[in-house]
Design a protein around this motif. Structure first.
Motif, PDB file in Angstrom:
ATOM      1  N   UNK A  59      21.895   4.223   4.403  1.00 34.90           N
ATOM      2  CA  UNK A  59      22.078   2.772   4.321  1.00 34.90           C
ATOM      3  C   UNK A  59      23.556   2.410   4.338  1.00 34.90           C
ATOM      4  N   UNK A  60      24.359   3.103   3.549  1.00 36.39           N
ATOM      5  CA  UNK A  60      25.787   2.800   3.473  1.00 36.39           C
ATOM      6  C   UNK A  60      26.500   3.139   4.772  1.00 36.39           C
ATOM      7  N   UNK A  61      26.041   4.196   5.446  1.00 41.28           N
ATOM      8  CA  UNK A  61      26.655   4.551   6.726  1.00 41.28           C
ATOM      9  C   UNK A  61      26.442   3.444   7.746  1.00 41.28           C
ATOM     10  N   UNK A  62      25.222   2.915   7.823  1.00 38.70           N
ATOM     11  CA  UNK A  62      24.949   1.814   8.747  1.00 38.70           C
ATOM     12  C   UNK A  62      25.715   0.554   8.328  1.00 38.70           C
ATOM     13  N   UNK A  63      25.818   0.342   7.019  1.00 40.63           N
ATOM     14  CA  UNK A  63      26.553  -0.824   6.518  1.00 40.63           C
ATOM     15  C   UNK A  63      28.030  -0.739   6.888  1.00 40.63           C
ATOM     16  N   UNK A  64      28.574   0.477   6.871  1.00 39.66           N
ATOM     17  CA  UNK A  64      29.999   0.654   7.180  1.00 39.66           C
ATOM     18  C   UNK A  64      30.330   0.259   8.616  1.00 39.66           C
ATOM     19  N   UNK A  65      29.325   0.254   9.493  1.00 39.93           N
ATOM     20  CA  UNK A  65      29.565  -0.102  10.889  1.00 39.93           C
ATOM     21  C   UNK A  65      29.832  -1.593  11.081  1.00 39.93           C
ATOM     22  N   UNK A  66      29.384  -2.416  10.140  1.00 41.24           N
ATOM     23  CA  UNK A  66      29.493  -3.867  10.311  1.00 41.24           C
ATOM     24  C   UNK A  66      30.452  -4.506   9.327  1.00 41.24           C
ATOM     25  N   UNK A 105      23.864 -16.991  -2.184  1.00 41.07           N
ATOM     26  CA  UNK A 105      22.854 -15.957  -1.964  1.00 41.07           C
ATOM     27  C   UNK A 105      22.790 -15.605  -0.476  1.00 41.07           C
ATOM     28  N   UNK A 106      23.776 -14.882  -0.016  1.00 36.53           N
ATOM     29  CA  UNK A 106      23.905 -14.552   1.397  1.00 36.53           C
ATOM     30  C   UNK A 106      23.535 -13.088   1.619  1.00 36.53           C
ATOM     31  N   UNK A 107      22.363 -12.811   2.219  1.00 37.63           N
ATOM     32  CA  UNK A 107      21.967 -11.424   2.487  1.00 37.63           C
ATOM     33  C   UNK A 107      22.741 -10.853   3.676  1.00 37.63           C
ATOM     34  N   UNK A 108      23.302  -9.661   3.509  1.00 37.83           N
ATOM     35  CA  UNK A 108      24.081  -9.030   4.574  1.00 37.83           C
ATOM     36  C   UNK A 108      23.279  -7.941   5.271  1.00 37.83           C
ATOM     37  N   UNK A 109      22.583  -7.110   4.500  1.00 34.84           N
ATOM     38  CA  UNK A 109      21.819  -6.013   5.104  1.00 34.84           C
ATOM     39  C   UNK A 109      20.728  -5.558   4.135  1.00 34.84           C
ATOM     40  N   UNK A 110      19.632  -5.043   4.694  1.00 34.67           N
ATOM     41  CA  UNK A 110      18.602  -4.437   3.858  1.00 34.67           C
ATOM     42  C   UNK A 110      17.885  -3.348   4.654  1.00 34.67           C
ATOM     43  N   UNK A 111      17.245  -2.444   3.940  1.00 35.52           N
ATOM     44  CA  UNK A 111      16.541  -1.333   4.584  1.00 35.52           C
ATOM     45  C   UNK A 111      15.352  -0.929   3.724  1.00 35.52           C
ATOM     46  N   UNK A 112      14.366  -0.316   4.356  1.00 33.78           N
ATOM     47  CA  UNK A 112      13.190   0.178   3.650  1.00 33.78           C
ATOM     48  C   UNK A 112      13.290   1.692   3.552  1.00 33.78           C
ATOM     49  N   UNK A 113      13.098   2.232   2.348  1.00 30.98           N
ATOM     50  CA  UNK A 113      13.168   3.683   2.136  1.00 30.98           C
ATOM     51  C   UNK A 113      12.065   4.100   1.176  1.00 30.98           C
ATOM     52  N   UNK A 137       0.817  -1.216   0.000  1.00 31.04           N
ATOM     53  CA  UNK A 137       0.000   0.000   0.000  1.00 31.04           C
ATOM     54  C   UNK A 137       0.850   1.265   0.000  1.00 31.04           C
ATOM     55  N   UNK A 138       1.979   1.228   0.707  1.00 29.56           N
ATOM     56  CA  UNK A 138       2.775   2.436   0.876  1.00 29.56           C
ATOM     57  C   UNK A 138       3.954   2.527  -0.082  1.00 29.56           C
ATOM     58  N   UNK A 139       4.086   1.547  -0.988  1.00 28.26           N
ATOM     59  CA  UNK A 139       5.140   1.554  -2.007  1.00 28.26           C
ATOM     60  C   UNK A 139       6.522   1.683  -1.366  1.00 28.26           C
ATOM     61  N   UNK A 140       7.417   2.449  -1.995  1.00 33.04           N
ATOM     62  CA  UNK A 140       8.769   2.610  -1.465  1.00 33.04           C
ATOM     63  C   UNK A 140       9.759   1.668  -2.122  1.00 33.04           C
ATOM     64  N   UNK A 141      10.981   1.626  -1.570  1.00 37.46           N
ATOM     65  CA  UNK A 141      12.065   0.825  -2.114  1.00 37.46           C
ATOM     66  C   UNK A 141      12.718   0.005  -1.004  1.00 37.46           C
ATOM     67  N   UNK A 142      13.160  -1.192  -1.353  1.00 37.13           N
ATOM     68  CA  UNK A 142      13.944  -2.003  -0.436  1.00 37.13           C
ATOM     69  C   UNK A 142      15.386  -1.970  -0.938  1.00 37.13           C
ATOM     70  N   UNK A 143      16.277  -1.407  -0.140  1.00 37.72           N
ATOM     71  CA  UNK A 143      17.692  -1.337  -0.479  1.00 37.72           C
ATOM     72  C   UNK A 143      18.397  -2.531   0.160  1.00 37.72           C
ATOM     73  N   UNK A 144      19.256  -3.197  -0.602  1.00 37.66           N
ATOM     74  CA  UNK A 144      19.866  -4.426  -0.088  1.00 37.66           C
ATOM     75  C   UNK A 144      21.319  -4.542  -0.501  1.00 37.66           C
TER      76      UNK A 144
END
Length: 338
Positions: free
Chosen positions: A153-160, A134-142, A120-127
């Motif tokens: 997203x990249x700033x949070x990714x840089x922490x790990x 197929x190993x998922x490391x991180x994802x976010x909703x924007x 309903x709210x559309x948006x994008x999933x960044x991954x």
């Protein structure tokens, strides 16, 4: 003086008998409890004691933890140690920790991509995804693939992501990502998907006869895969000659260090396509129709099931590395003996 072992027991209120709860042959928690207010009572020990409770009751209160240590062990525990111990227990049971820790043992190659949501709210999933199984490391909703959202997203990714690994990112040349990447990871190598470049090139060749159009697109792929500088420039000039002004305009300003093997200085491990990102998007295909909270929980559950399944398979292995690569290694050894 070092310790060689540790015993964790507990007195029952009903009969005051001590019951052995755990025994560790090698002592590692570094805690020596002697008095009711000993400051060396560590958060690691607290986490170990309350882990089962936190797993069964995620909203465990810190006052309950303090009461447990006072009632069962006669120890006074500080608010900070109690809070830290509970946080460590929650982190240990968190599904996404497995992704972060597991990435340490994957190739330092991450595929970045955004896919639209259908709810309903559309948006994008960044991954960010690894192709290793197929190993998922991180994802976010924007709400969109904007520069600010990719930056967050990249700033949070840089922490790990460990600083001591020579990372390579591969993406589809999204404008917001291109602007955010140098700010978050100024020294990381950034490659572009060949498939995306081909699609862009195909759009520039609209109206051209299909057979000749595909010929030019194949020439672009030949340029991308060519490993030597001499070979690359020879193929590039041939592409410009055949494609004339349209090819020249498309290649103008298209930095080869991001898409051509001859100029790329990072390590792509032979990966020049977007298969990993597309596989991840297909893996969450059904979840993209859900509401945001349900989507996140569904992806979390899929990751947990995937990790459990892989753990069960790995426990049956009899070799140091996985059977597929063990076979490949043995075949390579046998073929090179002569």
């Amino acid at each position: 003086m070092g310790y060689l072992w540790s015993v964790h027991d507990r007195a029952q209120t009903a009969n005051q008998f001590f019951y052995l709860k755990s025994w560790t042959k090698i002592h590692s928690c570094g805690t020596d409890v002697r008095t009711s207010k000993n400051p060396r009572l560590s958060s690691d020990l607290v986490s170990n004691v309350v882990s089962k409770r936190v797993r069964d009751r995620p909203l465990t209160r810190l006052t309950d933890v303090a009461y447990t240590f006072k009632a069962d062990y006669g120890l006074d525990i500080s608010y900070h140690v109690s809070w830290l111990g509970v946080e460590k227990a929650r982190e240990a049971m968190h599904a996404f920790v497995a992704c972060i820790n597991g990435f340490k043992y994957c190739h330092p190659l991450l595929f970045l991509d955004g896919t639209f949501l259908k709810g309903r709210y559309k948006g994008q999933l960044l991954a960010a995804t690894v192709k290793d199984g197929l190993f998922p490391v991180a994802f976010a909703i924007a709400d969109s693939e904007s520069e600010s959202n990719w930056s967050s997203f990249l700033y949070e990714l840089s922490k790990v992501i460990a600083d001591d690994r020579h990372m390579t990112f591969v993406s589809d040349r999204n404008l917001g990502l291109l602007e955010a990447m140098p700010k978050a990871f100024p020294s990381i190598y950034h490659g572009w998907y060949l498939k995306h470049l081909k699609n862009n090139f195909r759009n520039k060749l609209k109206g051209m006869e299909n057979g000749f159009k595909e010929h030019l697109i194949r020439k672009l792929g030949d340029c991308a895969y060519e490993p030597t500088l001499t070979g690359f420039h020879a193929l590039l000039e041939k592409l410009k000659s055949d494609g004339k002004q349209r090819a020249y305009n498309f290649l103008l300003g298209l930095e080869p260090e991001h898409w051509a093997n001859a100029y790329f200085r990072g390590q792509r491990y032979g990966e020049i396509t977007s298969n990993a990102a597309e596989s991840f998007n297909n893996w969450i295909k059904e979840a993209r129709n859900l509401s945001i909270t349900k989507l996140v929980d569904t992806v979390r559950n899929q990751i947990m099931c995937q990790m459990l399944e892989r753990k069960d398979i790995a426990n049956k292995w009899n070799c140091i590395i996985c059977p597929t690569f063990e076979t490949n290694l043995q075949d390579s050894f046998n073929s090179s003996r002569s």
